[in-house]
Design an enzyme around this catalytic site. Sequence first.
Site, PDB file in Angstrom:
ATOM      1  N   ASP A  68     -10.172   9.559   5.091  1.00 48.10           N
ATOM      2  CA  ASP A  68      -8.835  10.152   4.986  1.00 48.10           C
ATOM      3  C   ASP A  68      -8.970  11.620   4.631  1.00 48.10           C
ATOM      4  OD1 ASP A  68      -6.241  10.922   4.363  1.00 48.10           O
ATOM      5  OD2 ASP A  68      -5.763   9.071   3.323  1.00 48.10           O
ATOM      6  N   TYR A  81       0.827  -1.205   0.000  1.00 46.40           N
ATOM      7  CA  TYR A  81       0.000   0.000   0.000  1.00 46.40           C
ATOM      8  C   TYR A  81       0.868   1.265   0.000  1.00 46.40           C
ATOM      9  CZ  TYR A  81      -3.260   3.588   1.515  1.00 46.40           C
ATOM     10  OH  TYR A  81      -3.999   4.747   1.586  1.00 46.40           O
ATOM     11  N   ASP A  93      -1.913   5.677   9.603  1.00 48.25           N
ATOM     12  CA  ASP A  93      -3.114   5.028   9.078  1.00 48.25           C
ATOM     13  C   ASP A  93      -3.494   3.851   9.971  1.00 48.25           C
ATOM     14  OD1 ASP A  93      -2.966   6.776   6.989  1.00 48.25           O
ATOM     15  OD2 ASP A  93      -3.007   5.253   5.415  1.00 48.25           O
TER      16      ASP A  93
END
Lengths: 124, 124
Positions: free
Chosen positions: B39, B15, B99
Amino acid sequence: MAADRDRILDTIERYVDLVGKGTADEILALYADGATVEDPVGSEVRTTRESIREFYAAIEPLEQESRLVSARVAEGQAAFLFELVTRVGDQTYTLAPIDVMTFDDDGRITTMRAFWSNADMEIS
Amino acid sequence: MAADRDRILDTIERYVDLVGKGTADEILALYADGATVEDPVGSEVRTTRESIREFYAAIEPLEQESRLVSARVAEGQAAFLFELVTRVGDQTYTLAPIDVMTFDDDGRITTMRAFWSNADMEIS
Protein backbone atom coordinates in the site's frame (compact mmCIF):
# COMPACT_ATOMS: atom_id res chain seq x y z
CA MET A 1 10.12 1.82 -17.50
CA ALA A 2 6.47 1.53 -16.61
CA ALA A 3 3.98 3.37 -18.81
CA ASP A 4 3.03 6.71 -17.28
CA ARG A 5 -0.25 7.46 -15.59
CA ASP A 6 -1.80 9.40 -18.50
CA ARG A 7 -1.02 6.68 -21.00
CA ILE A 8 -2.56 4.05 -18.71
CA LEU A 9 -5.65 6.21 -18.13
CA ASP A 10 -5.99 6.63 -21.91
CA THR A 11 -5.92 2.87 -22.38
CA ILE A 12 -8.50 2.36 -19.61
CA GLU A 13 -10.86 5.00 -21.03
CA ARG A 14 -10.56 3.53 -24.49
CA TYR A 15 -11.08 0.02 -23.13
CA VAL A 16 -14.28 0.94 -21.29
CA ASP A 17 -15.56 2.83 -24.32
CA LEU A 18 -14.86 -0.10 -26.67
CA VAL A 19 -16.38 -2.72 -24.35
CA GLY A 20 -19.59 -0.70 -24.73
CA LYS A 21 -19.55 -0.01 -28.45
CA GLY A 22 -16.38 -1.29 -30.09
CA THR A 23 -15.50 -4.46 -31.98
CA ALA A 24 -13.59 -7.43 -30.61
CA ASP A 25 -10.65 -6.54 -32.87
CA GLU A 26 -10.55 -2.95 -31.62
CA ILE A 27 -10.43 -4.20 -28.02
CA LEU A 28 -7.83 -6.83 -28.89
CA ALA A 29 -5.57 -4.07 -30.27
CA LEU A 30 -5.31 -2.68 -26.71
CA TYR A 31 -3.73 -5.94 -25.53
CA ALA A 32 -0.01 -6.73 -25.70
CA ASP A 33 1.18 -10.00 -27.20
CA GLY A 34 1.11 -12.73 -24.58
CA ALA A 35 -1.58 -10.97 -22.54
CA THR A 36 -3.94 -12.91 -20.28
CA VAL A 37 -7.60 -12.32 -19.36
CA GLU A 38 -9.41 -13.71 -16.29
CA ASP A 39 -13.01 -12.52 -16.41
CA PRO A 40 -14.50 -13.08 -13.91
CA VAL A 41 -11.74 -13.80 -11.39
CA GLY A 42 -11.84 -17.54 -10.67
CA SER A 43 -12.71 -18.52 -14.25
CA GLU A 44 -10.20 -20.12 -16.62
CA VAL A 45 -7.47 -17.68 -17.62
CA ARG A 46 -7.46 -16.92 -21.35
CA THR A 47 -3.86 -16.99 -22.60
CA THR A 48 -4.12 -16.82 -26.39
CA ARG A 49 -5.22 -13.97 -28.67
CA GLU A 50 -7.80 -16.32 -30.18
CA SER A 51 -9.43 -17.04 -26.82
CA ILE A 52 -9.35 -13.36 -25.81
CA ARG A 53 -10.87 -12.38 -29.16
CA GLU A 54 -13.59 -15.01 -28.67
CA PHE A 55 -14.42 -13.51 -25.27
CA TYR A 56 -15.02 -10.01 -26.67
CA ALA A 57 -16.66 -11.28 -29.87
CA ALA A 58 -19.41 -12.75 -27.66
CA ILE A 59 -20.43 -9.29 -26.40
CA GLU A 60 -19.79 -7.39 -29.66
CA PRO A 61 -23.35 -7.77 -31.02
CA LEU A 62 -25.03 -6.66 -27.78
CA GLU A 63 -26.64 -3.26 -27.32
CA GLN A 64 -24.48 -1.85 -24.56
CA GLU A 65 -23.50 1.40 -22.92
CA SER A 66 -20.43 1.75 -20.75
CA ARG A 67 -18.90 4.42 -18.58
CA LEU A 68 -15.81 4.65 -16.42
CA VAL A 69 -16.72 5.43 -12.79
CA SER A 70 -13.32 5.54 -11.04
CA ALA A 71 -9.76 4.60 -11.97
CA ARG A 72 -6.66 4.32 -9.76
CA VAL A 73 -3.18 3.96 -11.26
CA ALA A 74 -0.08 2.85 -9.35
CA GLU A 75 3.32 1.98 -10.85
CA GLY A 76 2.25 0.65 -14.24
CA GLN A 77 -0.79 -1.12 -12.83
CA ALA A 78 -4.36 0.00 -12.36
CA ALA A 79 -7.74 -0.86 -10.89
CA PHE A 80 -10.95 0.72 -12.09
CA LEU A 81 -14.69 0.53 -11.53
CA PHE A 82 -16.87 0.82 -14.61
CA GLU A 83 -20.51 0.32 -15.44
CA LEU A 84 -21.86 -1.72 -18.31
CA VAL A 85 -25.55 -1.52 -19.21
CA THR A 86 -26.91 -4.14 -21.62
CA ARG A 87 -30.38 -4.01 -23.15
CA VAL A 88 -32.00 -7.24 -24.31
CA GLY A 89 -35.58 -6.70 -25.37
CA ASP A 90 -37.41 -5.04 -22.45
CA GLN A 91 -34.76 -6.06 -19.92
CA THR A 92 -31.84 -3.94 -18.76
CA TYR A 93 -28.84 -5.67 -17.19
CA THR A 94 -26.48 -3.43 -15.24
CA LEU A 95 -23.11 -4.70 -14.09
CA ALA A 96 -20.32 -2.64 -12.53
CA PRO A 97 -17.13 -4.74 -12.37
CA ILE A 98 -13.81 -3.70 -10.88
CA ASP A 99 -11.05 -4.60 -13.34
CA VAL A 100 -7.40 -4.90 -12.38
CA MET A 101 -4.85 -4.50 -15.18
CA THR A 102 -1.12 -4.47 -15.69
CA PHE A 103 0.45 -2.70 -18.66
CA ASP A 104 3.61 -2.83 -20.74
CA ASP A 105 5.88 0.16 -21.35
CA ASP A 106 3.66 1.32 -24.22
CA GLY A 107 0.47 1.24 -22.16
CA ARG A 108 -0.85 -1.96 -23.71
CA ILE A 109 -2.67 -4.35 -21.39
CA THR A 110 -0.60 -7.36 -20.29
CA THR A 111 -3.04 -8.86 -17.75
CA MET A 112 -6.69 -8.22 -17.02
CA ARG A 113 -8.63 -9.64 -14.07
CA ALA A 114 -12.30 -8.69 -13.60
CA PHE A 115 -13.87 -8.79 -10.14
CA TRP A 116 -17.63 -9.40 -10.24
CA SER A 117 -20.11 -12.21 -9.71
CA ASN A 118 -23.68 -12.94 -10.71
CA ALA A 119 -24.81 -11.43 -7.40
CA ASP A 120 -23.66 -8.03 -8.72
CA MET A 121 -25.92 -8.12 -11.79
CA GLU A 122 -28.92 -5.80 -11.52
CA ILE A 123 -31.88 -6.56 -13.75
CA SER A 124 -34.61 -4.00 -14.39
CA MET B 1 -12.98 -23.96 0.31
CA ALA B 2 -12.93 -20.24 -0.26
CA ALA B 3 -14.71 -18.02 2.24
CA ASP B 4 -18.20 -17.17 1.03
CA ARG B 5 -19.26 -13.82 -0.34
CA ASP B 6 -21.06 -12.63 2.80
CA ARG B 7 -18.10 -13.41 5.03
CA ILE B 8 -15.75 -11.55 2.69
CA LEU B 9 -18.12 -8.57 2.50
CA ASP B 10 -18.26 -8.53 6.32
CA THR B 11 -14.47 -8.40 6.51
CA ILE B 12 -14.31 -5.60 3.93
CA GLU B 13 -16.97 -3.53 5.70
CA ARG B 14 -15.22 -3.99 9.02
CA TYR B 15 -11.85 -3.15 7.46
CA VAL B 16 -13.09 0.11 5.93
CA ASP B 17 -14.80 1.05 9.18
CA LEU B 18 -11.67 0.36 11.25
CA VAL B 19 -9.32 2.20 8.88
CA GLY B 20 -11.48 5.24 9.63
CA LYS B 21 -11.89 4.90 13.37
CA GLY B 22 -10.30 1.70 14.68
CA THR B 23 -6.97 0.87 16.26
CA ALA B 24 -4.00 -0.76 14.54
CA ASP B 25 -4.56 -3.90 16.62
CA GLU B 26 -8.23 -4.12 15.62
CA ILE B 27 -7.24 -3.89 11.96
CA LEU B 28 -4.42 -6.40 12.42
CA ALA B 29 -6.94 -8.91 13.82
CA LEU B 30 -8.58 -9.00 10.37
CA TYR B 31 -5.35 -10.29 8.83
CA ALA B 32 -4.35 -13.97 8.67
CA ASP B 33 -0.91 -15.05 9.85
CA GLY B 34 1.60 -14.64 7.02
CA ALA B 35 -0.46 -11.92 5.33
CA THR B 36 1.16 -9.29 3.13
CA VAL B 37 0.33 -5.62 2.53
CA GLU B 38 1.36 -3.51 -0.48
CA ASP B 39 0.00 0.00 0.00
CA PRO B 40 0.30 1.69 -2.41
CA VAL B 41 0.96 -0.84 -5.18
CA GLY B 42 4.63 -0.45 -6.16
CA SER B 43 5.83 0.20 -2.61
CA GLU B 44 7.73 -2.36 -0.57
CA VAL B 45 5.53 -5.30 0.41
CA ARG B 46 5.07 -5.64 4.17
CA THR B 47 5.43 -9.30 5.13
CA THR B 48 5.52 -9.32 8.95
CA ARG B 49 2.80 -8.56 11.49
CA GLU B 50 5.12 -5.96 13.02
CA SER B 51 5.50 -4.06 9.76
CA ILE B 52 1.75 -4.28 9.00
CA ARG B 53 0.96 -3.07 12.52
CA GLU B 54 3.38 -0.17 12.06
CA PHE B 55 1.59 0.81 8.86
CA TYR B 56 -1.82 1.10 10.55
CA ALA B 57 -0.40 2.58 13.77
CA ALA B 58 0.75 5.57 11.68
CA ILE B 59 -2.83 6.45 10.74
CA GLU B 60 -4.45 5.49 14.07
CA PRO B 61 -4.15 8.95 15.68
CA LEU B 62 -5.59 10.78 12.64
CA GLU B 63 -9.09 12.23 12.56
CA GLN B 64 -10.60 10.19 9.75
CA GLU B 65 -13.90 9.14 8.29
CA SER B 66 -14.26 6.22 5.91
CA ARG B 67 -17.01 4.70 3.82
CA LEU B 68 -17.23 1.77 1.46
CA VAL B 69 -18.33 2.88 -2.02
CA SER B 70 -18.41 -0.38 -4.01
CA ALA B 71 -17.19 -3.94 -3.42
CA ARG B 72 -16.92 -6.85 -5.87
CA VAL B 73 -16.26 -10.40 -4.68
CA ALA B 74 -15.14 -13.29 -6.89
CA GLU B 75 -13.97 -16.72 -5.72
CA GLY B 76 -12.46 -15.82 -2.37
CA GLN B 77 -10.95 -12.60 -3.66
CA ALA B 78 -12.29 -9.07 -3.78
CA ALA B 79 -11.74 -5.55 -5.05
CA PHE B 80 -13.38 -2.52 -3.49
CA LEU B 81 -13.45 1.25 -3.77
CA PHE B 82 -13.61 3.18 -0.53
CA GLU B 83 -13.25 6.77 0.54
CA LEU B 84 -11.07 8.02 3.35
CA VAL B 85 -11.40 11.62 4.54
CA THR B 86 -8.68 12.96 6.85
CA ARG B 87 -8.87 16.29 8.64
CA VAL B 88 -5.63 17.99 9.66
CA GLY B 89 -6.26 21.46 11.04
CA ASP B 90 -8.27 23.38 8.43
CA GLN B 91 -7.31 21.00 5.63
CA THR B 92 -9.36 18.04 4.41
CA TYR B 93 -7.59 15.28 2.48
CA THR B 94 -9.85 12.93 0.53
CA LEU B 95 -8.50 9.75 -0.98
CA ALA B 96 -10.52 6.96 -2.58
CA PRO B 97 -8.27 3.93 -3.14
CA ILE B 98 -9.25 0.66 -4.80
CA ASP B 99 -8.00 -2.20 -2.63
CA VAL B 100 -7.59 -5.75 -3.88
CA MET B 101 -7.62 -8.52 -1.27
CA THR B 102 -7.42 -12.28 -1.03
CA PHE B 103 -8.87 -14.16 1.94
CA ASP B 104 -8.41 -17.44 3.74
CA ASP B 105 -11.21 -19.93 4.38
CA ASP B 106 -12.28 -18.00 7.49
CA GLY B 107 -12.53 -14.66 5.69
CA ARG B 108 -9.29 -13.27 7.11
CA ILE B 109 -7.19 -11.15 4.77
CA THR B 110 -4.17 -12.95 3.28
CA THR B 111 -3.00 -10.24 0.84
CA MET B 112 -3.90 -6.59 0.43
CA ARG B 113 -2.81 -4.36 -2.45
CA ALA B 114 -4.00 -0.74 -2.58
CA PHE B 115 -4.24 1.09 -5.90
CA TRP B 116 -3.81 4.85 -5.55
CA SER B 117 -1.20 7.53 -6.09
CA ASN B 118 -0.59 11.05 -4.86
CA ALA B 119 -2.39 12.32 -7.96
CA ASP B 120 -5.62 10.88 -6.50
CA MET B 121 -5.41 12.90 -3.28
CA GLU B 122 -7.90 15.77 -3.16
CA ILE B 123 -7.14 18.62 -0.76
CA SER B 124 -9.77 21.13 0.26
